[in-house]
Write a protein that holds these residues in place. Structure first.
Motif, PDB file in Angstrom:
ATOM      1  N   MET A 104       0.826  -1.196   0.000  1.00 26.25           N
ATOM      2  CA  MET A 104       0.000   0.000   0.000  1.00 26.25           C
ATOM      3  C   MET A 104       0.869   1.258   0.000  1.00 26.25           C
ATOM      4  O   MET A 104       0.519   2.260  -0.599  1.00 26.25           O
ATOM      5  CB  MET A 104      -0.929  -0.024   1.212  1.00 26.25           C
ATOM      6  CG  MET A 104      -1.968   1.058   1.142  1.00 26.25           C
ATOM      7  SD  MET A 104      -2.915   0.965  -0.381  1.00 26.25           S
ATOM      8  CE  MET A 104      -4.516   1.164   0.224  1.00 26.25           C
ATOM      9  N   GLU A 105       2.006   1.171   0.691  1.00 19.79           N
ATOM     10  CA  GLU A 105       2.916   2.311   0.779  1.00 19.79           C
ATOM     11  C   GLU A 105       3.306   2.812  -0.615  1.00 19.79           C
ATOM     12  O   GLU A 105       3.364   4.019  -0.853  1.00 19.79           O
ATOM     13  CB  GLU A 105       4.147   1.871   1.564  1.00 19.79           C
ATOM     14  CG  GLU A 105       5.238   2.883   1.643  1.00 19.79           C
ATOM     15  CD  GLU A 105       6.428   2.377   2.432  1.00 19.79           C
ATOM     16  OE1 GLU A 105       6.833   3.104   3.343  1.00 19.79           O
ATOM     17  OE2 GLU A 105       6.944   1.274   2.150  1.00 19.79           O
ATOM     18  N   TYR A 106       3.521   1.901  -1.548  1.00 19.45           N
ATOM     19  CA  TYR A 106       3.934   2.299  -2.887  1.00 19.45           C
ATOM     20  C   TYR A 106       2.764   2.750  -3.745  1.00 19.45           C
ATOM     21  O   TYR A 106       2.947   3.552  -4.653  1.00 19.45           O
ATOM     22  CB  TYR A 106       4.713   1.159  -3.555  1.00 19.45           C
ATOM     23  CG  TYR A 106       6.027   0.938  -2.859  1.00 19.45           C
ATOM     24  CD1 TYR A 106       7.101   1.776  -3.088  1.00 19.45           C
ATOM     25  CD2 TYR A 106       6.180  -0.089  -1.928  1.00 19.45           C
ATOM     26  CE1 TYR A 106       8.305   1.609  -2.438  1.00 19.45           C
ATOM     27  CE2 TYR A 106       7.382  -0.271  -1.266  1.00 19.45           C
ATOM     28  CZ  TYR A 106       8.439   0.580  -1.523  1.00 19.45           C
ATOM     29  OH  TYR A 106       9.622   0.417  -0.862  1.00 19.45           O
ATOM     30  N   ARG A 107       1.580   2.283  -3.457  1.00 20.62           N
ATOM     31  CA  ARG A 107       0.398   2.730  -4.211  1.00 20.62           C
ATOM     32  C   ARG A 107       0.077   4.183  -3.900  1.00 20.62           C
ATOM     33  O   ARG A 107      -0.459   4.890  -4.720  1.00 20.62           O
ATOM     34  CB  ARG A 107      -0.814   1.849  -3.876  1.00 20.62           C
ATOM     35  CG  ARG A 107      -0.646   0.429  -4.352  1.00 20.62           C
ATOM     36  CD  ARG A 107      -1.867  -0.347  -4.064  1.00 20.62           C
ATOM     37  NE  ARG A 107      -2.703  -0.258  -5.259  1.00 20.62           N
ATOM     38  CZ  ARG A 107      -3.904  -0.740  -5.359  1.00 20.62           C
ATOM     39  NH1 ARG A 107      -4.467  -1.331  -4.339  1.00 20.62           N
ATOM     40  NH2 ARG A 107      -4.578  -0.629  -6.470  1.00 20.62           N
ATOM     41  N   GLN A 108       0.406   4.622  -2.702  1.00 24.43           N
ATOM     42  CA  GLN A 108       0.117   5.979  -2.243  1.00 24.43           C
ATOM     43  C   GLN A 108       1.312   6.916  -2.393  1.00 24.43           C
ATOM     44  O   GLN A 108       1.249   8.072  -1.980  1.00 24.43           O
ATOM     45  CB  GLN A 108      -0.268   5.944  -0.760  1.00 24.43           C
ATOM     46  CG  GLN A 108      -1.613   5.330  -0.494  1.00 24.43           C
ATOM     47  CD  GLN A 108      -2.710   6.220  -1.007  1.00 24.43           C
ATOM     48  OE1 GLN A 108      -3.340   5.897  -2.003  1.00 24.43           O
ATOM     49  NE2 GLN A 108      -2.917   7.336  -0.379  1.00 24.43           N
ATOM     50  N   ALA A 109       2.413   6.420  -2.946  1.00 28.37           N
ATOM     51  CA  ALA A 109       3.676   7.165  -2.933  1.00 28.37           C
ATOM     52  C   ALA A 109       3.554   8.557  -3.550  1.00 28.37           C
ATOM     53  O   ALA A 109       4.038   9.541  -2.980  1.00 28.37           O
ATOM     54  CB  ALA A 109       4.770   6.367  -3.631  1.00 28.37           C
ATOM     55  N   SER A 110       2.928   8.673  -4.691  1.00 27.22           N
ATOM     56  CA  SER A 110       2.819   9.981  -5.357  1.00 27.22           C
ATOM     57  C   SER A 110       1.969  10.949  -4.552  1.00 27.22           C
ATOM     58  O   SER A 110       2.345  12.113  -4.367  1.00 27.22           O
ATOM     59  CB  SER A 110       2.240   9.831  -6.762  1.00 27.22           C
ATOM     60  OG  SER A 110       3.150   9.161  -7.592  1.00 27.22           O
ATOM     61  N   ALA A 111       0.853  10.481  -4.058  1.00 28.55           N
ATOM     62  CA  ALA A 111      -0.025  11.353  -3.265  1.00 28.55           C
ATOM     63  C   ALA A 111       0.658  11.779  -1.970  1.00 28.55           C
ATOM     64  O   ALA A 111       0.576  12.948  -1.575  1.00 28.55           O
ATOM     65  CB  ALA A 111      -1.345  10.643  -2.966  1.00 28.55           C
ATOM     66  N   ASP A 112       1.349  10.840  -1.336  1.00 27.78           N
ATOM     67  CA  ASP A 112       2.067  11.164  -0.097  1.00 27.78           C
ATOM     68  C   ASP A 112       3.174  12.180  -0.360  1.00 27.78           C
ATOM     69  O   ASP A 112       3.366  13.120   0.418  1.00 27.78           O
ATOM     70  CB  ASP A 112       2.666   9.906   0.532  1.00 27.78           C
ATOM     71  CG  ASP A 112       1.611   8.953   1.077  1.00 27.78           C
ATOM     72  OD1 ASP A 112       0.434   9.369   1.225  1.00 27.78           O
ATOM     73  OD2 ASP A 112       1.964   7.790   1.343  1.00 27.78           O
ATOM     74  N   PRO A 143       8.764   7.925   3.731  1.00 36.00           N
ATOM     75  CA  PRO A 143       7.927   7.377   2.658  1.00 36.00           C
ATOM     76  C   PRO A 143       8.795   7.131   1.418  1.00 36.00           C
ATOM     77  O   PRO A 143       9.872   7.729   1.276  1.00 36.00           O
ATOM     78  CB  PRO A 143       6.897   8.477   2.406  1.00 36.00           C
ATOM     79  CG  PRO A 143       6.946   9.366   3.606  1.00 36.00           C
ATOM     80  CD  PRO A 143       8.335   9.257   4.162  1.00 36.00           C
ATOM     81  N   PRO A 144       8.349   6.283   0.492  1.00 38.58           N
ATOM     82  CA  PRO A 144       9.181   5.844  -0.629  1.00 38.58           C
ATOM     83  C   PRO A 144       9.869   6.951  -1.441  1.00 38.58           C
ATOM     84  O   PRO A 144      11.062   6.850  -1.716  1.00 38.58           O
ATOM     85  CB  PRO A 144       8.216   5.050  -1.506  1.00 38.58           C
ATOM     86  CG  PRO A 144       7.183   4.562  -0.562  1.00 38.58           C
ATOM     87  CD  PRO A 144       7.036   5.640   0.472  1.00 38.58           C
TER      88      PRO A 144
END
Length: 135
Positions: free
Chosen positions: A1-9, A57-58
């Motif tokens: 999940m961390e990588y799915r949200q990477a751009s938004a984060d 975060p990533p």
């Protein structure tokens, strides 16, 4: 999940950092963040830097380790003002980091990571790490 949200984060973090520092663009915020990360990283041994990177975060993790010259010895932590001058000297012609850059990035980071985990990691790092990331 961390990588799915990477751009938004990452976008949220950059907006936070830019807003806190009163910068006009995310490009300005990016340069400030990169400079602060590099100023911190150059004061750590590789193993300590990687321990810190695990909290990020990533995308921030990638920025933190990018363009790293592993042959350079770790520098000692210095007074905040001296480290801020290092931040401001990074890409001098394209950097308008304020005198509060380190504190501003620290505040943005604390809004966007698990603070308890960050504090646990910082406590394991050399003297000066905790003060560096004090918001």
């Amino acid at each position: 999940m961390e990588y799915r949200q990477a751009s938004a984060d990452f976008d949220r973090f950059m907006l936070n950092a830019g807003d806190i520092a009163a910068l006009q663009t995310t490009n300005q915020a990016y340069t400030m963040v990169q400079a602060v990360f590099y100023a911190f990283r150059c004061r750590l041994e590789v193993t300590d830097a990687l321990l810190f990177a695990e909290v990020l975060p990533p995308v921030l993790r990638a920025i933190f380790v990018a363009e790293w010259n592993l042959k350079e010895p770790a520098a000692p932590f210095a007074e905040r003002r001296a480290m801020t001058r290092e931040v401001q000297a990074f890409r001098g012609d394209h950097n308008i980091s304020p005198d509060t850059a380190i504190t501003d990035v620290a505040a943005a980071l604390r809004r966007n990571v698990d603070e308890a985990m960050l504090d646990r990691v910082l406590a394991r790092l050399p003297a000066g790490a905790v003060d560096f990331w004090r918001a």
